[in-house]
Design a protein around this motif. Structure first.
Motif, PDB file in Angstrom:
ATOM      1  N   ILE A  42       0.810  -1.209   0.000  1.00 38.02           N
ATOM      2  CA  ILE A  42       0.000   0.000   0.000  1.00 38.02           C
ATOM      3  C   ILE A  42       0.852   1.272   0.000  1.00 38.02           C
ATOM      4  N   THR A  43       1.955   1.288   0.744  1.00 36.23           N
ATOM      5  CA  THR A  43       2.738   2.529   0.798  1.00 36.23           C
ATOM      6  C   THR A  43       3.359   2.908  -0.553  1.00 36.23           C
ATOM      7  N   PRO A  44       3.878   1.966  -1.339  1.00 34.56           N
ATOM      8  CA  PRO A  44       4.357   2.380  -2.666  1.00 34.56           C
ATOM      9  C   PRO A  44       3.232   2.902  -3.571  1.00 34.56           C
ATOM     10  N   MET A  45       2.027   2.368  -3.399  1.00 32.87           N
ATOM     11  CA  MET A  45       0.909   2.855  -4.215  1.00 32.87           C
ATOM     12  C   MET A  45       0.536   4.283  -3.826  1.00 32.87           C
ATOM     13  N   ILE A  46       0.530   4.566  -2.529  1.00 32.52           N
ATOM     14  CA  ILE A  46       0.251   5.933  -2.070  1.00 32.52           C
ATOM     15  C   ILE A  46       1.384   6.854  -2.512  1.00 32.52           C
ATOM     16  N   LEU A  47       2.621   6.360  -2.463  1.00 34.46           N
ATOM     17  CA  LEU A  47       3.771   7.134  -2.913  1.00 34.46           C
ATOM     18  C   LEU A  47       3.616   7.518  -4.380  1.00 34.46           C
ATOM     19  N   ARG A  48       3.155   6.615  -5.198  1.00 38.90           N
ATOM     20  CA  ARG A  48       2.954   6.908  -6.622  1.00 38.90           C
ATOM     21  C   ARG A  48       1.850   7.933  -6.838  1.00 38.90           C
ATOM     22  N   LEU A  49       0.843   7.930  -6.003  1.00 40.18           N
ATOM     23  CA  LEU A  49      -0.197   8.961  -6.069  1.00 40.18           C
ATOM     24  C   LEU A  49       0.408  10.337  -5.804  1.00 40.18           C
ATOM     25  N   PHE A  50       1.280  10.419  -4.822  1.00 40.99           N
ATOM     26  CA  PHE A  50       1.913  11.700  -4.537  1.00 40.99           C
ATOM     27  C   PHE A  50       2.911  12.105  -5.628  1.00 40.99           C
ATOM     28  N   TYR A  51       3.520  11.132  -6.326  1.00 38.85           N
ATOM     29  CA  TYR A  51       4.328  11.477  -7.501  1.00 38.85           C
ATOM     30  C   TYR A  51       3.462  12.235  -8.506  1.00 38.85           C
ATOM     31  N   LEU A  52       2.288  11.705  -8.739  1.00 39.69           N
ATOM     32  CA  LEU A  52       1.373  12.313  -9.702  1.00 39.69           C
ATOM     33  C   LEU A  52       0.985  13.730  -9.275  1.00 39.69           C
ATOM     34  N   ILE A  53       0.633  13.896  -8.003  1.00 44.31           N
ATOM     35  CA  ILE A  53       0.278  15.226  -7.502  1.00 44.31           C
ATOM     36  C   ILE A  53       1.457  16.180  -7.658  1.00 44.31           C
ATOM     37  N   MET A  54       2.657  15.710  -7.343  1.00 44.29           N
ATOM     38  CA  MET A  54       3.844  16.540  -7.441  1.00 44.29           C
ATOM     39  C   MET A  54       4.124  16.952  -8.887  1.00 44.29           C
ATOM     40  N   VAL A  55       4.007  16.021  -9.806  1.00 49.86           N
ATOM     41  CA  VAL A  55       4.291  16.333 -11.210  1.00 49.86           C
ATOM     42  C   VAL A  55       3.251  17.312 -11.779  1.00 49.86           C
ATOM     43  N   VAL A  56       1.979  17.063 -11.508  1.00 44.00           N
ATOM     44  CA  VAL A  56       0.925  17.941 -12.017  1.00 44.00           C
ATOM     45  C   VAL A  56       1.065  19.351 -11.449  1.00 44.00           C
ATOM     46  N   SER A  57       1.293  19.453 -10.136  1.00 47.11           N
ATOM     47  CA  SER A  57       1.442  20.788  -9.543  1.00 47.11           C
ATOM     48  C   SER A  57       2.727  21.465 -10.024  1.00 47.11           C
ATOM     49  N   GLY A  58       3.778  20.685 -10.247  1.00 48.65           N
ATOM     50  CA  GLY A  58       5.023  21.255 -10.774  1.00 48.65           C
ATOM     51  C   GLY A  58       4.853  21.803 -12.181  1.00 48.65           C
ATOM     52  N   VAL A  59       4.152  21.079 -13.029  1.00 48.28           N
ATOM     53  CA  VAL A  59       3.885  21.563 -14.383  1.00 48.28           C
ATOM     54  C   VAL A  59       3.001  22.810 -14.331  1.00 48.28           C
ATOM     55  N   GLY A  60       2.021  22.808 -13.424  1.00 44.91           N
ATOM     56  CA  GLY A  60       1.179  23.989 -13.255  1.00 44.91           C
ATOM     57  C   GLY A  60       1.983  25.200 -12.826  1.00 44.91           C
ATOM     58  N   MET A  61       2.945  24.994 -11.942  1.00 47.67           N
ATOM     59  CA  MET A  61       3.806  26.103 -11.525  1.00 47.67           C
ATOM     60  C   MET A  61       4.706  26.559 -12.666  1.00 47.67           C
ATOM     61  N   LEU A  62       5.223  25.626 -13.440  1.00 50.77           N
ATOM     62  CA  LEU A  62       6.053  26.006 -14.595  1.00 50.77           C
ATOM     63  C   LEU A  62       5.264  26.878 -15.568  1.00 50.77           C
ATOM     64  N   ILE A  63       4.028  26.503 -15.809  1.00 53.41           N
ATOM     65  CA  ILE A  63       3.180  27.308 -16.693  1.00 53.41           C
ATOM     66  C   ILE A  63       2.921  28.673 -16.075  1.00 53.41           C
ATOM     67  N   GLY A  64       2.638  28.704 -14.773  1.00 60.04           N
ATOM     68  CA  GLY A  64       2.358  29.962 -14.087  1.00 60.04           C
ATOM     69  C   GLY A  64       3.550  30.898 -14.054  1.00 60.04           C
ATOM     70  N   TYR A  65       4.749  30.346 -13.941  1.00 59.18           N
ATOM     71  CA  TYR A  65       5.965  31.158 -13.895  1.00 59.18           C
ATOM     72  C   TYR A  65       6.606  31.344 -15.267  1.00 59.18           C
ATOM     73  N   SER A  66       5.987  30.864 -16.315  1.00 58.18           N
ATOM     74  CA  SER A  66       6.454  31.010 -17.710  1.00 58.18           C
ATOM     75  C   SER A  66       7.772  30.300 -17.984  1.00 58.18           C
ATOM     76  N   PHE A  67       7.936  29.114 -17.449  1.00 52.81           N
ATOM     77  CA  PHE A  67       9.047  28.210 -17.747  1.00 52.81           C
ATOM     78  C   PHE A  67      10.441  28.816 -17.535  1.00 52.81           C
ATOM     79  N   PRO A  68      10.768  29.278 -16.325  1.00 52.70           N
ATOM     80  CA  PRO A  68      12.155  29.716 -16.093  1.00 52.70           C
ATOM     81  C   PRO A  68      13.097  28.508 -16.120  1.00 52.70           C
ATOM     82  N   LYS A 121      15.747  27.659 -14.521  1.00 48.49           N
ATOM     83  CA  LYS A 121      16.118  27.058 -13.235  1.00 48.49           C
ATOM     84  C   LYS A 121      15.096  26.011 -12.800  1.00 48.49           C
ATOM     85  N   TYR A 122      13.826  26.301 -12.979  1.00 49.21           N
ATOM     86  CA  TYR A 122      12.790  25.376 -12.539  1.00 49.21           C
ATOM     87  C   TYR A 122      12.572  24.246 -13.531  1.00 49.21           C
TER      88      TYR A 122
END
Length: 117
Positions: free
Chosen positions: A35-61, A63-64
């Motif tokens: 179960i813990t690796p499955m929950i870990l993979r869910l948080f990978y997804l949240i991290m990637v989606v929010s990171g891409v959203g931030m990249l779009i919001g900051y206009s792809f600097p 460094k990021y």
């Protein structure tokens, strides 16, 4: 992008990183659980989606973008380490080297996220 939406991405991104580190350590300790690796993979997804959203919001600097690439490598290392531990190769020197590389890269990503690098 509105400041409110960008703030949502920032907060979910930072929180998901905290959960990812904690869940990875728990998954490495209890590597036989499923179960813990499955929950870990869910948080990978949240991290990637929010990171891409931030990249779009900051206009792809640049460094990021580099931080994002390193973060994807960190995710790959975590999956490799957990896979090796599940197969019983956790005590080999190559797995210990992967742990060391993971530690260096996770510190680098966190420092880049907080603006230290």
């Amino acid at each position: 992008m509105s400041d409110k939406l960008l703030n949502i991405f920032v907060q979910s991104h930072a929180g998901s990183w905290a959960f990812i580190v904690i869940l990875f350590i728990v998954s490495a300790i209890f590597y036989r659980q499923k179960i813990t690796p499955m929950i870990l993979r869910l948080f990978y997804l949240i991290m990637v989606v929010s990171g891409v959203g931030m990249l779009i919001g900051y206009s792809f600097p640049a460094k990021y973008v580099v931080k994002g690439i390193i973060a994807i490598v960190v995710i790959g290392l975590m999956e490799m380490i957990l896979g090796r531990m599940k197969r019983g190769q956790g005590r080999e020197s190559s797995t210990k080297i992967l742990f060391a590389v993971w530690a260096v890269l996770i510190i680098t990503v966190i420092m880049m996220g907080f603006g230290i690098f």
